[in-house]
Write an enzyme that holds these catalytic residues in place. Structure first.
Site, mmCIF file in Angstrom:
data_model
loop_
_atom_site.group_PDB
_atom_site.id
_atom_site.type_symbol
_atom_site.label_atom_id
_atom_site.label_comp_id
_atom_site.label_asym_id
_atom_site.label_seq_id
_atom_site.Cartn_x
_atom_site.Cartn_y
_atom_site.Cartn_z
ATOM 1 N N SER A 97 0.826 -1.207 0.000
ATOM 2 C CA SER A 97 0.000 0.000 0.000
ATOM 3 C C SER A 97 0.866 1.265 0.000
ATOM 4 O O SER A 97 1.655 1.481 -0.923
ATOM 5 C CB SER A 97 -0.951 -0.046 1.199
ATOM 6 O OG SER A 97 -1.992 0.876 1.087
ATOM 7 N N ASP A 123 -6.149 -3.934 -1.640
ATOM 8 C CA ASP A 123 -5.053 -3.590 -0.732
ATOM 9 C C ASP A 123 -4.352 -4.819 -0.146
ATOM 10 O O ASP A 123 -4.992 -5.689 0.454
ATOM 11 C CB ASP A 123 -5.613 -2.741 0.408
ATOM 12 C CG ASP A 123 -4.544 -1.996 1.186
ATOM 13 O OD1 ASP A 123 -3.558 -2.624 1.594
ATOM 14 O OD2 ASP A 123 -4.696 -0.780 1.381
#
Length: 258
Positions: free
Chosen positions: A38, A150
């Site tokens: 991320s 994610d």
């Protein structure tokens, strides 16, 4: 000696990694492999592309990159993270992971198949977007007909790719939580619970790192609080300098002055 660094996810808190990388860069310490999830993948990509960490901070401030991935207030639908490509393509014109100056591994989740995926080649911007695509906030990124989200869902601290080919591993985490006496509001309660969850996994994996850098209290900063960007950067930079000063192992990595 092959030195690797793992960079955790953490939203805007990931700017801390740039402060950490700047401290090492100023001392001439180089990395053989970077792994990130991320926000850690974004910071790692900038550094692996040869962009100075302080310039990386300026890019965030100048382009207001976070506005492209910040959820719109009052929105009833999911935000499309793909528009970040309009900014990122200026800094990654080649757009291939394998052509970066430092090997980079990006963690993401194949949501279609429910499994963790590591990207170490192929389109860079697409991998960054997939790794940063918070489910429930952003529309999943499509890659080869599969949905990706994610990487922090399954691995917010991807140390594993470094373990097989690095002699020395440095961990950088940006989610430390200080003790609190009370919590006000459901948003703060859920946010703290989420950070606690990812920290539990990080703490288990930190034993595989030779050195850990974790600025105190960053976990309490909101994921999208862009106003704290510079504070985060310099707090992390200072923490890295303190860690370097107190670690004989890291100081041994500093190349001798000509």
């Amino acid at each position: 000696m092959k030195v690797g660094i793992v960079l955790s996810g953490g939203g805007i808190r990931g700017i801390a990694h740039l402060g950490v990388l700047k401290a090492f860069s100023n001392l001439g310490i180089t990395f053989s492999h970077i792994s990130g999830t991320s926000a850690g993948a974004i910071a790692g990509a900038f550094f692996a592309a040869g962009i100075d960490p302080e310039e990386g901070l300026n890019i965030f401030l100048k382009t207001k990159l976070w506005r492209f991935i910040r959820p719109a207030l009052g929105s009833l639908g999911l935000i499309n993270i793909e528009r970040t490509a309009n900014v990122l393509k200026d800094y990654f014109p080649n757009n291939l992971i394998e052509n970066l100056k430092i090997p980079l591994t990006i963690a993401a989740v194949n949501f279609s198949e429910g499994r963790l995926v590591y990207f170490n080649q192929g389109p860079l911007i697409r991998a960054i977007q997939a790794s940063s695509c918070i489910p429930g906030v952003f529309k999943p990124i499509m890659i080869d007909g599969q949905m990706y989200v994610d990487g922090g869902i399954l691995n917010n601290f991807p140390v594993e790719p470094l373990m097989k080919d690095c002699d020395f591993i440095i961990g950088s985490s940006c989610n430390h939580l200080k003790p609190v006496d009370k919590i006000t509001g459901i948003t703060n309660l859920l946010g703290r619970a989420g950070v606690m969850s990812i920290n539990h996994d990080m703490e288990r994996k930190s034993k595989f790192c030779d050195v850990m850098i974790e600025p105190k209290g960053l976990g309490s900063i909101n994921t999208f609080d862009m106003k704290r960007a510079e504070d985060i950067y310099w707090l992390a930079h200072e923490e890295a300098l303190i860690t370097i000063k107190n670690s004989e192992q890291i100081r041994a990595l500093i190349p001798p002055t000509p």
